[in-house]
Design a protein around this motif. Structure first.
Motif, PDB file in Angstrom:
ATOM      1  N   ALA A  92       0.780  -0.164   3.295  1.00  0.00           N
ATOM      2  CA  ALA A  92      -0.550  -0.776   3.202  1.00  0.00           C
ATOM      3  C   ALA A  92      -1.569   0.201   2.620  1.00  0.00           C
ATOM      4  O   ALA A  92      -2.370  -0.174   1.762  1.00  0.00           O
ATOM      5  N   ALA A  93      -1.545   1.430   3.060  1.00  0.00           N
ATOM      6  CA  ALA A  93      -2.493   2.423   2.556  1.00  0.00           C
ATOM      7  C   ALA A  93      -2.231   2.742   1.092  1.00  0.00           C
ATOM      8  O   ALA A  93      -3.169   2.899   0.308  1.00  0.00           O
ATOM      9  N   CYS A  94      -0.979   2.810   0.705  1.00  0.00           N
ATOM     10  CA  CYS A  94      -0.624   3.087  -0.684  1.00  0.00           C
ATOM     11  C   CYS A  94      -1.176   1.988  -1.590  1.00  0.00           C
ATOM     12  O   CYS A  94      -1.804   2.273  -2.626  1.00  0.00           O
ATOM     13  N   ARG A  95      -0.986   0.747  -1.215  1.00  0.00           N
ATOM     14  CA  ARG A  95      -1.502  -0.381  -1.988  1.00  0.00           C
ATOM     15  C   ARG A  95      -3.024  -0.363  -2.049  1.00  0.00           C
ATOM     16  O   ARG A  95      -3.629  -0.578  -3.107  1.00  0.00           O
ATOM     17  N   TYR A  96      -3.654  -0.090  -0.924  1.00  0.00           N
ATOM     18  CA  TYR A  96      -5.113  -0.027  -0.868  1.00  0.00           C
ATOM     19  C   TYR A  96      -5.629   1.047  -1.833  1.00  0.00           C
ATOM     20  O   TYR A  96      -6.568   0.803  -2.609  1.00  0.00           O
ATOM     21  N   ILE A  97      -5.020   2.220  -1.807  1.00  0.00           N
ATOM     22  CA  ILE A  97      -5.489   3.333  -2.637  1.00  0.00           C
ATOM     23  C   ILE A  97      -5.401   2.987  -4.116  1.00  0.00           C
ATOM     24  O   ILE A  97      -6.375   3.146  -4.852  1.00  0.00           O
ATOM     25  N   ILE A  98      -4.254   2.525  -4.585  1.00  0.00           N
ATOM     26  CA  ILE A  98      -4.132   2.262  -6.024  1.00  0.00           C
ATOM     27  C   ILE A  98      -5.074   1.135  -6.451  1.00  0.00           C
ATOM     28  O   ILE A  98      -5.707   1.213  -7.513  1.00  0.00           O
ATOM     29  N   ASP A  99      -5.215   0.111  -5.638  1.00  0.00           N
ATOM     30  CA  ASP A  99      -6.120  -0.984  -5.985  1.00  0.00           C
ATOM     31  C   ASP A  99      -7.572  -0.518  -6.053  1.00  0.00           C
ATOM     32  O   ASP A  99      -8.307  -0.864  -6.984  1.00  0.00           O
ATOM     33  N   GLU A 100      -8.008   0.273  -5.090  1.00  0.00           N
ATOM     34  CA  GLU A 100      -9.386   0.752  -5.055  1.00  0.00           C
ATOM     35  C   GLU A 100      -9.656   1.771  -6.159  1.00  0.00           C
ATOM     36  O   GLU A 100     -10.729   1.753  -6.775  1.00  0.00           O
ATOM     37  N   VAL A 101      -8.715   2.654  -6.424  1.00  0.00           N
ATOM     38  CA  VAL A 101      -8.883   3.626  -7.506  1.00  0.00           C
ATOM     39  C   VAL A 101      -9.068   2.896  -8.829  1.00  0.00           C
ATOM     40  O   VAL A 101      -9.974   3.196  -9.612  1.00  0.00           O
TER      41      VAL A 101
END
Length: 141
Positions: free
Chosen positions: A106-115
């Motif tokens: 979940a955190a990995c997906r959040y990071i790439i989407d937000e970046v």
């Protein structure tokens, strides 16, 4: 500690992954974004990433801090390339360690989407037809 970085040289994923090792880690998730040879039906020959460095680093660090507080993770890292890249080169890397896999994913997906949405990095694609175009934000890349 800066968890987000811009790099004008190839990304050393082994070194970054090693920074996330910890005896508490039970799950690790990563994402690698590579330069592809097409976009929106056009042949791409290569690209260049440019960034407003100070703002990109600050916003990238903010995204990673948010991920640390939103998800039950132990550590996070993200590196995004700038400069000229060829087809097949690694353009962005995200790594997350956690006690459990669900939080890491979940955190990995959040990071790439937000970046991709928030960090001021612009993509300049060179097309086979001889022209070029700027793209940002590009959440699908």
């Amino acid at each position: 500690m800066n968890r987000f970085a811009l790099a004008d040289t190839p990304i050393d994923t082994a070194h970054l992954r090693a920074e996330l090792l910890d005896d508490r880690v039970g799950g690790y998730a990563s994402f690698e974004g590579w330069v592809r040879n097409h976009n929106e039906g056009r042949d791409v020959l290569g690209l260049r990433y440019e960034a407003y460095v100070a703002l990109a680093e600050a916003e990238g660090d903010k995204v990673l801090a948010e991920a640390m507080s939103k998800f039950d993770v132990l550590d996070v890292r993200c590196v995004h390339r700038i400069g000229d890249l060829a087809i097949g080169e690694l353009a962005v890397w995200v790594g997350v360690s956690a006690a459990h896999r669900d939080a890491a994913f979940a955190a990995c997906r959040y990071i790439i989407d937000e970046v991709k949405q928030r960090v001021p990095i612009w993509k300049h694609e060179r097309y086979a037809e001889g022209d070029a175009g700027w793209l940002h934000p590009d959440p699908q890349s």
